[in-house]
Design a protein around this motif. Sequence first.
Motif, PDB file in Angstrom:
ATOM      1  N   GLU A   1     -19.452 -20.202  -6.116  1.00  0.00           N
ATOM      2  CA  GLU A   1     -20.091 -20.028  -7.419  1.00  0.00           C
ATOM      3  C   GLU A   1     -20.512 -18.573  -7.637  1.00  0.00           C
ATOM      4  N   LEU A   2     -20.977 -17.930  -6.595  1.00  0.00           N
ATOM      5  CA  LEU A   2     -21.340 -16.516  -6.703  1.00  0.00           C
ATOM      6  C   LEU A   2     -20.117 -15.694  -7.105  1.00  0.00           C
ATOM      7  N   TRP A   3     -19.001 -15.967  -6.475  1.00  0.00           N
ATOM      8  CA  TRP A   3     -17.770 -15.255  -6.800  1.00  0.00           C
ATOM      9  C   TRP A   3     -17.329 -15.528  -8.238  1.00  0.00           C
ATOM     10  N   GLU A   4     -17.324 -16.803  -8.612  1.00  0.00           N
ATOM     11  CA  GLU A   4     -16.845 -17.164  -9.941  1.00  0.00           C
ATOM     12  C   GLU A   4     -17.723 -16.586 -11.048  1.00  0.00           C
ATOM     13  N   GLU A   5     -19.025 -16.625 -10.865  1.00  0.00           N
ATOM     14  CA  GLU A   5     -19.938 -16.243 -11.953  1.00  0.00           C
ATOM     15  C   GLU A   5     -20.297 -14.766 -11.973  1.00  0.00           C
TER      16      GLU A   5
ATOM     17  N   PRO B   1      -3.860 -16.906   3.548  1.00  0.00           N
ATOM     18  CA  PRO B   1      -2.665 -17.284   2.781  1.00  0.00           C
ATOM     19  C   PRO B   1      -2.649 -18.732   2.319  1.00  0.00           C
ATOM     20  N   ASP B   2      -3.394 -19.599   2.999  1.00  0.00           N
ATOM     21  CA  ASP B   2      -3.389 -21.020   2.642  1.00  0.00           C
ATOM     22  C   ASP B   2      -4.693 -21.466   1.986  1.00  0.00           C
ATOM     23  N   ALA B   3      -5.329 -20.561   1.257  1.00  0.00           N
ATOM     24  CA  ALA B   3      -6.592 -20.895   0.591  1.00  0.00           C
ATOM     25  C   ALA B   3      -6.390 -22.064  -0.364  1.00  0.00           C
ATOM     26  N   PRO B   4      -7.316 -23.024  -0.380  1.00  0.00           N
ATOM     27  CA  PRO B   4      -7.164 -24.176  -1.268  1.00  0.00           C
ATOM     28  C   PRO B   4      -7.405 -23.802  -2.724  1.00  0.00           C
ATOM     29  N   ARG B   5      -7.017 -24.701  -3.593  1.00  0.00           N
ATOM     30  CA  ARG B   5      -7.234 -24.495  -5.021  1.00  0.00           C
ATOM     31  C   ARG B   5      -8.721 -24.302  -5.300  1.00  0.00           C
ATOM     32  N   GLY B   6      -9.053 -23.377  -6.136  1.00  0.00           N
ATOM     33  CA  GLY B   6     -10.445 -23.052  -6.419  1.00  0.00           C
ATOM     34  C   GLY B   6     -10.931 -21.863  -5.619  1.00  0.00           C
ATOM     35  N   TRP B   7     -10.170 -21.511  -4.585  1.00  0.00           N
ATOM     36  CA  TRP B   7     -10.544 -20.392  -3.723  1.00  0.00           C
ATOM     37  C   TRP B   7      -9.478 -19.289  -3.708  1.00  0.00           C
ATOM     38  N   ARG B   8      -8.417 -19.462  -4.454  1.00  0.00           N
ATOM     39  CA  ARG B   8      -7.300 -18.520  -4.357  1.00  0.00           C
ATOM     40  C   ARG B   8      -7.648 -17.147  -4.917  1.00  0.00           C
TER      41      ARG B   8
ATOM     42  N   PHE C   1     -10.629 -15.803  -4.772  1.00  0.00           N
ATOM     43  CA  PHE C   1     -11.442 -15.209  -3.706  1.00  0.00           C
ATOM     44  C   PHE C   1     -10.533 -14.682  -2.607  1.00  0.00           C
ATOM     45  N   ALA C   2      -9.556 -15.502  -2.171  1.00  0.00           N
ATOM     46  CA  ALA C   2      -8.651 -15.109  -1.099  1.00  0.00           C
ATOM     47  C   ALA C   2      -7.834 -13.883  -1.460  1.00  0.00           C
ATOM     48  N   ALA C   3      -7.509 -13.742  -2.759  1.00  0.00           N
ATOM     49  CA  ALA C   3      -6.703 -12.607  -3.206  1.00  0.00           C
ATOM     50  C   ALA C   3      -7.421 -11.270  -3.021  1.00  0.00           C
ATOM     51  N   THR C   4      -8.732 -11.303  -2.837  1.00  0.00           N
ATOM     52  CA  THR C   4      -9.482 -10.064  -2.582  1.00  0.00           C
ATOM     53  C   THR C   4      -9.322  -9.592  -1.146  1.00  0.00           C
ATOM     54  N   GLY C   5      -8.688 -10.433  -0.293  1.00  0.00           N
ATOM     55  CA  GLY C   5      -8.511 -10.068   1.110  1.00  0.00           C
ATOM     56  C   GLY C   5      -9.663 -10.495   1.987  1.00  0.00           C
ATOM     57  N   HIS C   6     -10.401 -11.522   1.552  1.00  0.00           N
ATOM     58  CA  HIS C   6     -11.576 -11.979   2.305  1.00  0.00           C
ATOM     59  C   HIS C   6     -11.556 -13.486   2.511  1.00  0.00           C
ATOM     60  N   ARG C   7     -12.267 -13.913   3.542  1.00  0.00           N
ATOM     61  CA  ARG C   7     -12.627 -15.308   3.743  1.00  0.00           C
ATOM     62  C   ARG C   7     -14.143 -15.416   3.605  1.00  0.00           C
ATOM     63  N   PRO C   8     -14.671 -16.547   3.162  1.00  0.00           N
ATOM     64  CA  PRO C   8     -16.126 -16.672   2.974  1.00  0.00           C
ATOM     65  C   PRO C   8     -16.888 -16.568   4.286  1.00  0.00           C
ATOM     66  N   ASP C   9     -18.063 -15.983   4.207  1.00  0.00           N
ATOM     67  CA  ASP C   9     -18.936 -15.809   5.368  1.00  0.00           C
ATOM     68  C   ASP C   9     -20.320 -16.334   5.016  1.00  0.00           C
ATOM     69  N   GLY C  10     -20.752 -17.393   5.694  1.00  0.00           N
ATOM     70  CA  GLY C  10     -22.043 -18.000   5.392  1.00  0.00           C
ATOM     71  C   GLY C  10     -23.201 -17.477   6.211  1.00  0.00           C
TER      72      GLY C  10
END
Length: 228
Positions: free
Chosen positions: A88-92, A104-111, A113-122
């Motif tokens: 949500e932070l990314w989207e908004e 490369p295999d990011a699920p729908r809704g995260w593509r 975000f993945a295109a920025t060259g990152h994976r989420p970090d909690g």
Amino acid sequence: MEQAPDKTAVRPAATVILLRNRATDPAVLMGQRGARASFMPNKYVFPGGAVDPGDAAIDLSLADPTLTQLADASAEPPHALAAAAIRELWEETGQILGRPAPWPDAPRGWRGFAATGHRPDGTALEFIFRAITPRGHSRRFDARFFLAEADRLASDPDNFTHAEDELKHLHWVSLSRVRALDLPFITKVVLAEVEAYLTRGPAATVPFFRNDDEAHLVSRLAGRSPLD
């Protein structure tokens, strides 16, 4: 006269409070909801929204005590709540809480975000508040509020060009001036908790505004209720 039951479904949700300039002039990132929004129109809020079904499939780590506190009296997987907050932070806002890595295999809704060259970090997320929307609203959420320092972002904190249009007037607001905005009641309560956090540091337990329990309106997660 007995009140009719509220049949509005309560959806799990997550919100991110980004904190900047902690040592000098602490500020938080906020945006304004549209005038035609069905939920809290025109109000200034923190970025956030409902948990999507795919968020539970996102693999990310959480630091303690956030992991333990999220698991206390919650049916939602902690990593799903954290993933929703980051998505949500990314989207908004277009802001990235992530680590550089191909996805490369990011699920729908995260593509995007993945295109920025990152994976989420909690690991940057600190769980500081939980609240359920009161009865009578057109939408109700069981929202978890996370605090994260702006210096943990993998993006420029002043660049909102990748943000969707759900929130307008995205900007950093000093805590000393934030109450001049049109804020929901619960946002004011959460801001008080943020200010307390800056004074005393992280709390051992997390406040929970149930809003559906007349006997115990406020309880503490990972600890005893203050009313016990």
